[in-house]
Enzyme design. Structure first.
Site, short mmCIF file in Angstrom:
data_model
loop_
_atom_site.label_atom_id
_atom_site.label_comp_id
_atom_site.label_asym_id
_atom_site.label_seq_id
_atom_site.Cartn_x
_atom_site.Cartn_y
_atom_site.Cartn_z
N LYS A 211 0.86 -1.14 0.00
CA LYS A 211 0.06 -0.06 0.00
C LYS A 211 0.87 1.11 0.00
CE LYS A 211 -4.49 -1.06 2.11
NZ LYS A 211 -5.29 -0.93 3.39
N ARG B 265 -17.76 -0.73 13.77
CA ARG B 265 -18.19 0.49 13.60
C ARG B 265 -19.77 0.59 13.42
NH1 ARG B 265 -13.99 2.61 9.45
NH2 ARG B 265 -14.50 0.50 9.20
O1 PNS Z 1 -6.86 -0.69 10.29
P1 PNS Z 1 -7.05 -1.83 9.43
O2 PNS Z 1 -6.52 -1.75 7.91
O3 PNS Z 1 -8.56 -2.25 9.20
O4 PNS Z 1 -6.28 -3.27 9.79
C1 PNS Z 1 -6.21 -4.34 8.92
C2 PNS Z 1 -5.31 -5.41 9.71
C3 PNS Z 1 -3.82 -4.70 9.74
C4 PNS Z 1 -5.69 -5.76 11.05
C5 PNS Z 1 -5.26 -6.64 8.74
O5 PNS Z 1 -5.11 -6.30 7.46
C6 PNS Z 1 -4.24 -7.58 9.30
O6 PNS Z 1 -4.04 -8.19 10.07
N1 PNS Z 1 -3.07 -7.64 8.26
C7 PNS Z 1 -1.77 -8.23 8.49
C8 PNS Z 1 -1.73 -9.63 7.67
C9 PNS Z 1 -2.58 -10.73 8.09
O7 PNS Z 1 -2.53 -10.96 9.24
N2 PNS Z 1 -3.62 -11.11 7.38
C10 PNS Z 1 -4.47 -12.40 7.81
C11 PNS Z 1 -5.63 -11.77 8.56
S1 PNS Z 1 -6.78 -13.01 8.88
#
Ligand code: PNS
Length: 163
Positions: A41, A94
């Protein structure tokens, strides 16, 4: 010691995030706010900038007996939570629209780290529409985000865009 991880992109930190942090305080002894480093990103703020912003804003939070820490991570949230010895992953909901994605994520995280529970907290109604991406979009198009992000975040956004 009840330790929890509050993971997210925090690009940028919003008052919705702060609301979830405040609601989590009585539930845990320590909360690690974990900023995801996602090379796929293009963020508004670098991971370092996001961590610095959170660290500057946190002293304004009356944290009582709960210790608040800030860290960054790459890779899987569940693995980072396990590495940090967290018993729980905190996520904010939310509105009902968040639920399906959050539910799938919690199921996957449980599969990856069965010992770690996901704790969902519901955000205050006034922040139910607030997301980092909406804040960025509105700000970039010249709109006001006051009251929805901490003042420091607004300042840093203004500085980024030379306003
Ligand atoms: O603030 P966000 O973008 O809603 O957070 C999302 C986040 C960072 C919690 C999620 O994308 C994440 O856990 N990413 C890390 C990679 C990961 O563990 N992926 C599998 C999730 S089941």
């Amino acid at each position: 010691m009840r330790r929890a991880l509050f993971p997210g992109s925090f690009d940028p930190l919003t008052n919705g995030h702060l609301d979830i942090i405040k609601r989590s305080l009585p539930l845990f002894d320590e909360i690690i706010i974990a900023v995801l480093n996602n090379p796929e990103k293009e963020p508004m703020f670098s991971v370092e900038e996001r961590c610095a912003i959170i660290k500057e804003v946190l002293p304004d939070v009356k944290n009582g007996d709960c210790c608040l820490r800030v860290d960054s991570f790459s890779g899987l949230t569940a693995d980072f939570a396990a590495e940090k010895g967290a018993a729980a992953i905190i996520r904010g909901i939310r509105a009902v629209g968040d639920y399906e994605y959050e539910l799938r994520m919690s199921m996957m995280n449980r599969r990856l780290q069965p010992e770690i529970e996901t704790v969902f907290l519901t955000a205050a109604e006034e922040y139910s529409f607030v997301s980092s991406s909406l804040m960025k979009q509105v700000f970039e198009l010249g709109g006001r985000v006051s009251g929805l992000v901490p003042e420091l975040v607004e300042e840093r956004m203004r500085a980024k865009f030379g306003r």
